[in-house]
Design a protein around this motif. Structure first.
Motif, mmCIF file in Angstrom:
data_model
loop_
_atom_site.group_PDB
_atom_site.id
_atom_site.type_symbol
_atom_site.label_atom_id
_atom_site.label_comp_id
_atom_site.label_asym_id
_atom_site.label_seq_id
_atom_site.Cartn_x
_atom_site.Cartn_y
_atom_site.Cartn_z
ATOM 1 N N THR A 1 41.871 29.400 43.796
ATOM 2 C CA THR A 1 42.001 30.781 42.884
ATOM 3 C C THR A 1 42.385 30.727 41.514
ATOM 4 N N ASP B 1 43.424 37.000 47.142
ATOM 5 C CA ASP B 1 42.619 36.265 46.273
ATOM 6 C C ASP B 1 41.812 37.203 45.515
ATOM 7 N N GLU C 1 34.788 30.956 47.241
ATOM 8 C CA GLU C 1 36.083 30.238 47.694
ATOM 9 C C GLU C 1 36.105 30.149 49.170
HETATM 10 MG MG LIG Z 1 42.903 30.890 47.129
#
Ligand SMILES: [Mg+2]
Ligand SMILES: Nc1nc2c(ncn2[C@@H]2O[C@H](COP(=O)(O)OP(=O)(O)OP(=O)(O)O)[C@@H](O)[C@H]2O)c(=O)[nH]1
Length: 226
Positions: A47, A74, A119
């Motif tokens: 992140t 995040d 992610e």
């Molecule tokens: Mg992360």
């Protein structure tokens, strides 16, 4: 449960996932959207790197799908940069799958030529097996994790196109052998590209941004790249 039955169930799950992944890939291709799946163990800096990357990419249209078992943390960090983000909470699940990513894409509704960052859940095992329809997996390793990680979790580093050795600002403090990290990555995946980087100091960021821009150019003009 017998081994045969277990294999049958796992094969069924992966086959179903592949169908969703194929549908995602077709949707992304239609709009020339480049999708990059960031995979790593928890806390390697995915992140942090994404926030710095979004800043460095300037006006590039993009969106982020964030996968975590719990919390919106995040996605909130990504939104604080001004970028659009959708958080997917997997609960007990240890990875994102094609179905989840398809739904998240509906929410982002990205413009043609965009960049989609995914992610994945921090985990060096399961995300290796699940195709999300992405153009490539980028594996992030931080220098504090140990040089043997590519050898212990080879599936992840075999599946990745690029490995980023992150947190190199910490290397002088933790007795790490960066060349050995690279040698071990190449033992499991001789074709893997490797970048050394610090998301904190910005060292190596320019090479990563160049890498992304080259992928974007290939995606928008695939014939020229062949
Ligand atoms: Mg992360
Ligand atoms: N020193 C240093 N710390 C970093 C660097 N990149 C990230 N960190 C720190 O590492 C910690 C974890 O970073 P995150 O970006 O949350 O890692 P992540 O991979 O997204 O973590 P999960 O999503 O929980 O798997 C934070 O304290 C960051 O500030 C770096 O290049 N150098």
């Amino acid at each position: 449960m017998s081994q045969d039955r277990l294999i049958e169930i796992e094969t069924g799950i992966l086959a179903k996932n592949d169908l969703y992944a194929q549908a995602n890939r077709a949707r992304l291709a239609e709009r020339s959207i480049l999708a990059v799946n960031l995979v790593s163990s928890p806390g390697s800096g995915k992140t942090t790197l994404l926030c710095k990357t979004i800043e460095a990419l300037g006006g590039q249209p993009l969106g982020v799908i964030e996968g975590d078992q719990q919390t919106q943390n995040d996605a909130d960090r990504i939104r604080a940069t001004g970028a659009r983000a959708v958080q997917v909470n997997t609960g007990k699940g240890c990875h994102l799958d094609g179905h989840m990513v398809g739904h998240a894409m509906d929410h982002l509704d990205l413009a043609p030529g965009s960049l989609l960052f995914i992610e994945n859940v921090g985990n060096l095992v399961c995300p290796a097996a699940f195709d999300l329809g992405e153009d490539g997996k980028v594996a992030i390793l931080s220098v504090t994790e140990g040089e043997d990680k590519p050898l212990k979790y080879p599936d992840m580093f075999t599946a990745a196109r690029l490995a980023i050795l992150n947190k190199i600002d910490l290397a002088p403090h933790c007795d790490v052998d960066l060349d050995l990290y690279e040698a071990n990555l190449r033992r499991v995946n001789p074709g893997i590209e490797i970048l050394r980087l610090s998301a904190r100091t910005g060292e190596g960021m320019a090479d990563w941004i160049d890498w992304l821009r080259a992928q974007l150019a290939d995606k928008s003009a695939p014939e020229a790249a062949e």
